[in-house]
Design a protein around this motif. Structure first.
Motif, PDB file in Angstrom:
ATOM      1  N   ALA A  62       0.833  -1.205   0.000  1.00 48.24           N
ATOM      2  CA  ALA A  62       0.000   0.000   0.000  1.00 48.24           C
ATOM      3  C   ALA A  62       0.866   1.254   0.000  1.00 48.24           C
ATOM      4  O   ALA A  62       0.532   2.262  -0.651  1.00 48.24           O
ATOM      5  CB  ALA A  62      -0.923  -0.002   1.221  1.00 48.24           C
ATOM      6  N   MET A  63       1.987   1.204   0.690  1.00 53.99           N
ATOM      7  CA  MET A  63       2.881   2.366   0.726  1.00 53.99           C
ATOM      8  C   MET A  63       3.464   2.659  -0.644  1.00 53.99           C
ATOM      9  O   MET A  63       3.640   3.817  -1.028  1.00 53.99           O
ATOM     10  CB  MET A  63       4.010   2.120   1.741  1.00 53.99           C
ATOM     11  CG  MET A  63       5.031   3.245   1.827  1.00 53.99           C
ATOM     12  SD  MET A  63       6.308   2.907   3.058  1.00 53.99           S
ATOM     13  CE  MET A  63       5.356   3.114   4.551  1.00 53.99           C
ATOM     14  N   LEU A  64       3.759   1.595  -1.431  1.00 57.91           N
ATOM     15  CA  LEU A  64       4.357   1.790  -2.747  1.00 57.91           C
ATOM     16  C   LEU A  64       3.436   2.559  -3.686  1.00 57.91           C
ATOM     17  O   LEU A  64       3.907   3.234  -4.618  1.00 57.91           O
ATOM     18  CB  LEU A  64       4.712   0.434  -3.365  1.00 57.91           C
ATOM     19  CG  LEU A  64       5.890  -0.305  -2.732  1.00 57.91           C
ATOM     20  CD1 LEU A  64       6.033  -1.695  -3.337  1.00 57.91           C
ATOM     21  CD2 LEU A  64       7.177   0.490  -2.918  1.00 57.91           C
ATOM     22  N   GLN A  65       2.137   2.476  -3.469  1.00 56.70           N
ATOM     23  CA  GLN A  65       1.211   3.202  -4.332  1.00 56.70           C
ATOM     24  C   GLN A  65       1.334   4.711  -4.173  1.00 56.70           C
ATOM     25  O   GLN A  65       0.958   5.465  -5.072  1.00 56.70           O
ATOM     26  CB  GLN A  65      -0.230   2.760  -4.026  1.00 56.70           C
ATOM     27  CG  GLN A  65      -0.477   1.293  -4.311  1.00 56.70           C
ATOM     28  CD  GLN A  65      -1.891   0.861  -3.951  1.00 56.70           C
ATOM     29  OE1 GLN A  65      -2.735   1.695  -3.593  1.00 56.70           O
ATOM     30  NE2 GLN A  65      -2.152  -0.441  -4.045  1.00 56.70           N
ATOM     31  N   ASP A  66       1.855   5.130  -3.034  1.00 57.58           N
ATOM     32  CA  ASP A  66       2.030   6.573  -2.803  1.00 57.58           C
ATOM     33  C   ASP A  66       3.446   7.024  -3.115  1.00 57.58           C
ATOM     34  O   ASP A  66       3.816   8.160  -2.826  1.00 57.58           O
ATOM     35  CB  ASP A  66       1.712   6.901  -1.341  1.00 57.58           C
ATOM     36  CG  ASP A  66       0.267   6.592  -0.994  1.00 57.58           C
ATOM     37  OD1 ASP A  66      -0.592   6.747  -1.881  1.00 57.58           O
ATOM     38  OD2 ASP A  66       0.006   6.185   0.161  1.00 57.58           O
ATOM     39  N   LEU A  67       4.266   6.105  -3.659  1.00 57.96           N
ATOM     40  CA  LEU A  67       5.646   6.446  -4.005  1.00 57.96           C
ATOM     41  C   LEU A  67       5.878   6.213  -5.493  1.00 57.96           C
ATOM     42  O   LEU A  67       6.608   5.313  -5.897  1.00 57.96           O
ATOM     43  CB  LEU A  67       6.635   5.599  -3.184  1.00 57.96           C
ATOM     44  CG  LEU A  67       6.560   5.721  -1.662  1.00 57.96           C
ATOM     45  CD1 LEU A  67       7.519   4.731  -1.009  1.00 57.96           C
ATOM     46  CD2 LEU A  67       6.869   7.137  -1.210  1.00 57.96           C
ATOM     47  N   PRO A  68       5.277   7.025  -6.339  1.00 58.00           N
ATOM     48  CA  PRO A  68       5.447   6.793  -7.791  1.00 58.00           C
ATOM     49  C   PRO A  68       6.867   7.136  -8.226  1.00 58.00           C
ATOM     50  O   PRO A  68       7.404   8.189  -7.909  1.00 58.00           O
ATOM     51  CB  PRO A  68       4.417   7.740  -8.411  1.00 58.00           C
ATOM     52  CG  PRO A  68       4.247   8.829  -7.391  1.00 58.00           C
ATOM     53  CD  PRO A  68       4.414   8.187  -6.050  1.00 58.00           C
ATOM     54  N   ILE A  69       7.462   6.224  -8.934  1.00 54.44           N
ATOM     55  CA  ILE A  69       8.793   6.433  -9.501  1.00 54.44           C
ATOM     56  C   ILE A  69       8.664   6.266 -11.012  1.00 54.44           C
ATOM     57  O   ILE A  69       8.404   5.171 -11.515  1.00 54.44           O
ATOM     58  CB  ILE A  69       9.804   5.428  -8.931  1.00 54.44           C
ATOM     59  CG1 ILE A  69       9.876   5.555  -7.416  1.00 54.44           C
ATOM     60  CG2 ILE A  69      11.174   5.667  -9.560  1.00 54.44           C
ATOM     61  CD1 ILE A  69      10.379   6.894  -6.931  1.00 54.44           C
ATOM     62  N   ASP A  70       8.845   7.368 -11.708  1.00 56.41           N
ATOM     63  CA  ASP A  70       8.681   7.342 -13.161  1.00 56.41           C
ATOM     64  C   ASP A  70       9.746   6.472 -13.804  1.00 56.41           C
ATOM     65  O   ASP A  70      10.930   6.569 -13.489  1.00 56.41           O
ATOM     66  CB  ASP A  70       8.769   8.765 -13.720  1.00 56.41           C
ATOM     67  CG  ASP A  70       7.628   9.644 -13.207  1.00 56.41           C
ATOM     68  OD1 ASP A  70       6.591   9.076 -12.806  1.00 56.41           O
ATOM     69  OD2 ASP A  70       7.801  10.881 -13.194  1.00 56.41           O
ATOM     70  N   GLY A  71       9.308   5.634 -14.709  1.00 57.23           N
ATOM     71  CA  GLY A  71      10.229   4.822 -15.497  1.00 57.23           C
ATOM     72  C   GLY A  71      10.740   3.583 -14.795  1.00 57.23           C
ATOM     73  O   GLY A  71      11.639   2.910 -15.321  1.00 57.23           O
ATOM     74  N   LEU A  72      10.247   3.229 -13.599  1.00 53.20           N
ATOM     75  CA  LEU A  72      10.714   2.054 -12.863  1.00 53.20           C
ATOM     76  C   LEU A  72       9.527   1.158 -12.546  1.00 53.20           C
ATOM     77  O   LEU A  72       8.556   1.584 -11.908  1.00 53.20           O
ATOM     78  CB  LEU A  72      11.419   2.472 -11.572  1.00 53.20           C
ATOM     79  CG  LEU A  72      12.006   1.333 -10.725  1.00 53.20           C
ATOM     80  CD1 LEU A  72      13.165   0.665 -11.484  1.00 53.20           C
ATOM     81  CD2 LEU A  72      12.492   1.845  -9.370  1.00 53.20           C
ATOM     82  N   LEU A  73       9.608  -0.093 -13.002  1.00 52.36           N
ATOM     83  CA  LEU A  73       8.563  -1.062 -12.738  1.00 52.36           C
ATOM     84  C   LEU A  73       8.955  -1.870 -11.499  1.00 52.36           C
ATOM     85  O   LEU A  73       9.980  -2.550 -11.493  1.00 52.36           O
ATOM     86  CB  LEU A  73       8.384  -1.995 -13.946  1.00 52.36           C
ATOM     87  CG  LEU A  73       7.331  -3.082 -13.805  1.00 52.36           C
ATOM     88  CD1 LEU A  73       5.943  -2.476 -13.562  1.00 52.36           C
ATOM     89  CD2 LEU A  73       7.317  -3.976 -15.048  1.00 52.36           C
TER      90      LEU A  73
END
Length: 428
Positions: free
Chosen positions: A295-306
């Motif tokens: 759930a925390m990762l959804q609030d940490l968008p990192i462009d260009g990284l899957l």
């Protein structure tokens, strides 16, 4: 690395050496003191023996050769006539006269008395009675006395060494206890170190407390400055991002890529500022609770990284600090050329596992460089060796009682974020 010598062992060796030296000196002193007394005692015995034998020979004279004892004994005697011829002797006495020239008292002629201590007494008829003891016998008596004294001195020294060793151990036990207490002491927490019951330890305790007070003041100042700077930057950075977004919409297409990169840099800077605010907030003790990492990762968008996160990633951690660490680690992976990242529980020595392992498909690091960075992390020597992202992640891990480890992988780059034992977590 060779361990330093023990104080107890060094003192024991010193005491043992002093005891041996004392035993030797005591033996020498006793030898010198008793030698004269033993000589006098043995000389008095010679004189007394001569008086007794003289009385016997005077009262009951016997023909030559008849005055012989039945064993060698410790003393020997000779009866020498006026002509220098031997009239009688004891069994232990030599067959030749000790002295051919009459000499009363203790003999001083070296040639005649080289192996004997002789005492001469004149008899009424002018003949001489000589009573002697071998110098070897006298030396044996003195040696027996010296050995007895040396054995006694060594025995006393051995007892003293054992007593001193035990005493030193007992006296050093508070120092060992205080060393352990200081090792567990955190100058940033309460309660402070208690008063010591020894004057020397009280001085040490005061020095540690003074050092801790200075460290606490210095750290408080650094935290206050970092927090103020971060707070001062947060609002302008948010406005800068908004202005860049508006400019990106309104600008021609040829400027869009540059503005996008500027916005990405602005966002990274905002994440760093947020991490600094969180890390140096007032009362930096982590407030642990159950955190759903997915759930925390959804609030940490990192462009260009899957990001491929394992299911049911739950940790006992401070959510704000964990978010700051993850944000910087993910940003590091993206900026260093990774396109995918796998996130899973870090294997611990025993369950429950309270750590994360991040592995990306980037170019990675040469082994020598990885070891150098790991050493810098272990020693917290960040300057010049560790980037801001890894440094913040390590500080977050240490705040939880853990550490950051760079694991060797090929290809890619792997980071293990240990957040301390889960058993120490406090549930909300």
């Amino acid at each position: 690395m060779k361990s330093p010598p023990s104080i107890v062992r060094r003192l024991a060796r010193t005491v043992l050496a002093l005891s041996l030296a004392w035993a030797v000196l005591a033996s020498a002193a006793v030898w010198l003191a008793l030698r004269h007394e033993v000589d006098e005692l043995l000389d008095d015995t010679l004189v007394a023996s001569a008086e007794v034998l003289a009385g016997l020979l005077t009262q009951t004279p016997q023909p030559p050769g008849l005055h012989r004892d039945t064993g060698p004994g410790r003393y020997a005697w000779q009866w020498v006539g006026l002509d220098g011829q031997l009239r009688a002797r004891s069994t232990a006495a030599p067959a030749q006269p000790w002295l051919t020239t009459a000499q009363a008292g203790f003999a001083t002629t070296p040639a005649a008395a080289a192996a004997w201590r002789l005492y001469g007494r004149a008899l009424p008829d002018g003949s001489m009675l000589y009573v002697g003891q071998t110098r070897a016998e006298r030396l044996e008596a003195l040696t027996d006395v010296a050995l007895s004294v040396s054995a006694s001195a060594l025995g006393v020294g051995a007892v003293f060494v054992l007593w001193m060793r035990r005493r030193v151990r007992r006296e050093l036990r508070p120092l060992t206890e205080w060393s352990e207490r200081i090792a567990r002491h955190d100058p940033l927490k309460h309660p402070p170190l208690p008063e010591a019951d020894r004057l020397e330890l009280q001085t040490l305790r005061d020095a540690v407390v003074c050092l801790g007070d200075g460290l606490r003041r210095r750290l408080g100042q650094e935290r206050a400055v970092a927090a103020q700077v971060a707070h001062a930057l947060r609002t302008p950075l948010a406005g800068l991002d908004a202005q860049l977004a508006a400019a990106q919409v309104a600008s021609p297409a040829e400027h869009s890529a540059a503005l996008r990169r500027a916005r990405e840099a602005s966002r990274r800077l905002r994440r760093v500022v947020a991490a600094v605010i969180t890390l140096f907030r007032s009362g930096a003790e982590p407030t642990r609770r159950m955190v759903d990492v997915n759930a925390m990762l959804q609030d940490l968008p990192i462009d260009g990284l899957l990001v491929h996160a394992a299911p049911d990633l739950r940790l006992h951690a401070d959510p704000d600090l964990l978010a700051a660490a993850l944000s910087n680690l993910l940003d590091n992976a993206s900026r260093h050329g990774a396109s995918q990242l796998w996130l899973e529980h870090a294997a611990g020595p025993e369950p429950p596992r309270n750590g994360l392992r991040l592995r990306d498909d980037g170019p990675g690091l040469p082994e020598a460089r990885r070891r150098a960075i790991q050493q810098a992390l272990d020693e917290q020597a960040y300057e010049g060796q560790v980037g801001l992202g890894l440094m913040l992640a390590d500080l977050v891990a240490r705040a939880h009682g853990g550490r950051v480890t760079l694991e060797p992988v090929d290809p890619g780059f792997a980071v293990r974020l240990d957040l301390g034992p889960a058993a120490a977590a406090r549930y909300p």
